[in-house]
Motif scaffolding. Structure first.
Motif, PDB file in Angstrom:
ATOM      1  N   GLN A   1      44.097  35.310  39.014  1.00 10.84           N
ATOM      2  CA  GLN A   1      44.974  34.232  38.919  1.00 10.84           C
ATOM      3  C   GLN A   1      45.003  33.221  39.476  1.00 10.84           C
ATOM      4  O   GLN A   1      45.097  32.144  38.354  1.00 10.84           O
ATOM      5  CB  GLN A   1      46.563  34.745  39.429  1.00 10.84           C
ATOM      6  N   ARG A   2      44.039  33.261  40.609  1.00 14.24           N
ATOM      7  CA  ARG A   2      43.878  31.758  40.849  1.00 14.24           C
ATOM      8  C   ARG A   2      43.000  31.183  39.665  1.00 14.24           C
ATOM      9  O   ARG A   2      42.485  30.065  39.850  1.00 14.24           O
ATOM     10  CB  ARG A   2      43.063  32.296  42.211  1.00 14.24           C
TER      11      ARG A   2
ATOM     12  N   GLY B   1      44.903  30.241  36.610  1.00 14.85           N
ATOM     13  CA  GLY B   1      45.386  28.959  37.324  1.00 14.85           C
ATOM     14  C   GLY B   1      45.041  27.409  37.058  1.00 14.85           C
ATOM     15  O   GLY B   1      46.219  26.515  37.973  1.00 14.85           O
TER      16      GLY B   1
END
Length: 64
Positions: free
Chosen positions: A38-39, A42
């Motif tokens: 997700q990092r 994102g």
């Protein structure tokens, strides 16, 4: 009796610091692997680039 491997530092999960689990290497769990993904998605791990004018493209010239 100890072996040389006993003295070696144990790898730690880059997200939470817990010991690495071989099934999720280099993470300790699927949760930490998902947090890392997700990092990436994102944009938290984005490497800043140079502006176009710093590359000399605004005036039509080419930098080599």
């Amino acid at each position: 009796m100890t072996t040389p491997d006993d003295d070696a530092p144990k790898p730690a999960c880059p997200i939470c610091g817990k010991p690495v689990v071989p099934a999720h290497k280099p993470f300790c769990s699927k949760r930490c692997a998902d947090v890392d993904l997700q990092r990436w998605l994102g944009g938290h791990y984005a490497i800043p680039g140079r502006e176009d004018d710093a590359l000399g493209r605004d005036d039509g010239s080419h930098e080599e």
